[in-house]
Motif scaffolding. Sequence first.
Motif, PDB file in Angstrom:
ATOM      1  N   LEU A  39      51.682  51.356  51.704  1.00  0.00           N
ATOM      2  CA  LEU A  39      50.440  50.737  51.403  1.00  0.00           C
ATOM      3  C   LEU A  39      50.029  49.545  52.126  1.00  0.00           C
ATOM      4  O   LEU A  39      50.876  48.907  52.620  1.00  0.00           O
ATOM      5  CB  LEU A  39      50.632  50.240  49.852  1.00  0.00           C
ATOM      6  CG  LEU A  39      51.183  51.363  48.941  1.00  0.00           C
ATOM      7  CD1 LEU A  39      51.514  50.576  47.578  1.00  0.00           C
ATOM      8  CD2 LEU A  39      50.198  52.485  48.710  1.00  0.00           C
ATOM      9  N   VAL A  40      48.615  49.474  52.160  1.00  0.00           N
ATOM     10  CA  VAL A  40      48.149  48.400  52.979  1.00  0.00           C
ATOM     11  C   VAL A  40      47.298  47.584  51.905  1.00  0.00           C
ATOM     12  O   VAL A  40      46.252  48.174  51.290  1.00  0.00           O
ATOM     13  CB  VAL A  40      47.443  48.593  54.063  1.00  0.00           C
ATOM     14  CG1 VAL A  40      46.574  47.497  54.712  1.00  0.00           C
ATOM     15  CG2 VAL A  40      48.046  49.032  55.331  1.00  0.00           C
ATOM     16  N   ASN A  41      47.538  46.159  51.854  1.00  0.00           N
ATOM     17  CA  ASN A  41      46.885  45.346  50.848  1.00  0.00           C
ATOM     18  C   ASN A  41      45.824  44.485  51.416  1.00  0.00           C
ATOM     19  O   ASN A  41      46.307  43.699  52.304  1.00  0.00           O
ATOM     20  CB  ASN A  41      47.957  44.554  49.887  1.00  0.00           C
ATOM     21  CG  ASN A  41      49.131  45.551  49.159  1.00  0.00           C
ATOM     22  OD1 ASN A  41      48.671  46.467  48.668  1.00  0.00           O
ATOM     23  ND2 ASN A  41      50.164  45.139  49.490  1.00  0.00           N
ATOM     24  N   LYS A  42      44.783  44.333  51.090  1.00  0.00           N
ATOM     25  CA  LYS A  42      43.599  43.571  51.647  1.00  0.00           C
ATOM     26  C   LYS A  42      43.063  43.024  50.560  1.00  0.00           C
ATOM     27  O   LYS A  42      42.104  43.653  49.765  1.00  0.00           O
ATOM     28  CB  LYS A  42      42.598  44.126  52.444  1.00  0.00           C
ATOM     29  CG  LYS A  42      41.553  43.462  52.915  1.00  0.00           C
ATOM     30  CD  LYS A  42      42.115  42.393  53.902  1.00  0.00           C
ATOM     31  CE  LYS A  42      40.765  41.710  54.452  1.00  0.00           C
ATOM     32  NZ  LYS A  42      41.003  40.447  54.791  1.00  0.00           N
ATOM     33  N   GLY A  43      43.077  41.738  50.136  1.00  0.00           N
ATOM     34  CA  GLY A  43      42.767  40.973  48.800  1.00  0.00           C
ATOM     35  C   GLY A  43      43.182  41.733  47.584  1.00  0.00           C
ATOM     36  O   GLY A  43      44.374  41.915  47.675  1.00  0.00           O
ATOM     37  N   ARG A  44      42.150  42.452  47.027  1.00  0.00           N
ATOM     38  CA  ARG A  44      42.732  42.923  45.823  1.00  0.00           C
ATOM     39  C   ARG A  44      42.669  44.523  45.906  1.00  0.00           C
ATOM     40  O   ARG A  44      43.124  44.985  44.943  1.00  0.00           O
ATOM     41  CB  ARG A  44      41.952  42.727  44.649  1.00  0.00           C
ATOM     42  CG  ARG A  44      42.033  41.026  44.094  1.00  0.00           C
ATOM     43  CD  ARG A  44      40.919  40.700  43.089  1.00  0.00           C
ATOM     44  NE  ARG A  44      41.110  39.458  42.682  1.00  0.00           N
ATOM     45  CZ  ARG A  44      40.740  38.702  41.876  1.00  0.00           C
ATOM     46  NH1 ARG A  44      39.603  39.175  41.110  1.00  0.00           N
ATOM     47  NH2 ARG A  44      40.921  37.425  41.446  1.00  0.00           N
ATOM     48  N   ALA A  45      42.239  44.940  46.859  1.00  0.00           N
ATOM     49  CA  ALA A  45      42.435  46.251  47.226  1.00  0.00           C
ATOM     50  C   ALA A  45      43.377  46.888  47.887  1.00  0.00           C
ATOM     51  O   ALA A  45      44.084  46.138  48.780  1.00  0.00           O
ATOM     52  CB  ALA A  45      41.024  46.569  48.385  1.00  0.00           C
ATOM     53  N   THR A  46      43.882  47.988  47.393  1.00  0.00           N
ATOM     54  CA  THR A  46      45.340  48.608  47.943  1.00  0.00           C
ATOM     55  C   THR A  46      44.890  50.004  48.482  1.00  0.00           C
ATOM     56  O   THR A  46      44.329  50.872  47.737  1.00  0.00           O
ATOM     57  CB  THR A  46      46.276  48.760  47.037  1.00  0.00           C
ATOM     58  OG1 THR A  46      46.779  47.467  46.538  1.00  0.00           O
ATOM     59  CG2 THR A  46      47.659  49.480  47.432  1.00  0.00           C
TER      60      THR A  46
END
Length: 102
Positions: A39-46
Amino acid sequence: MVQVESTGCNSISFGSGFVTRRGFVVTNAHVVAGGDTVLVNKGRATNEASVVLFDPALDLAVLSVPGLEAPPLSWVGEPADRDTTGATLGFPGGGRRLITKP
């Protein structure tokens, strides 16, 4: 910068990564080694990711991350001069983002 999370072999590993072009992230190979789910997490988005290049000798991995909303880093044409100021970014222990500047 993004956070990379890899689950597999009864463990979870975390690392940092950077966007090289829309939908692609570079990270360390040891972060995704043995992972069944990445998984790649950017801020609150996954976003789910898949490994498209894995080189353990260089400790380098490239991930395809469709739907990732993150701008790519700009590249420079020449190496930085000695004594150029820089920064280190990461997620120590999988926690919050840490930025270290000299």
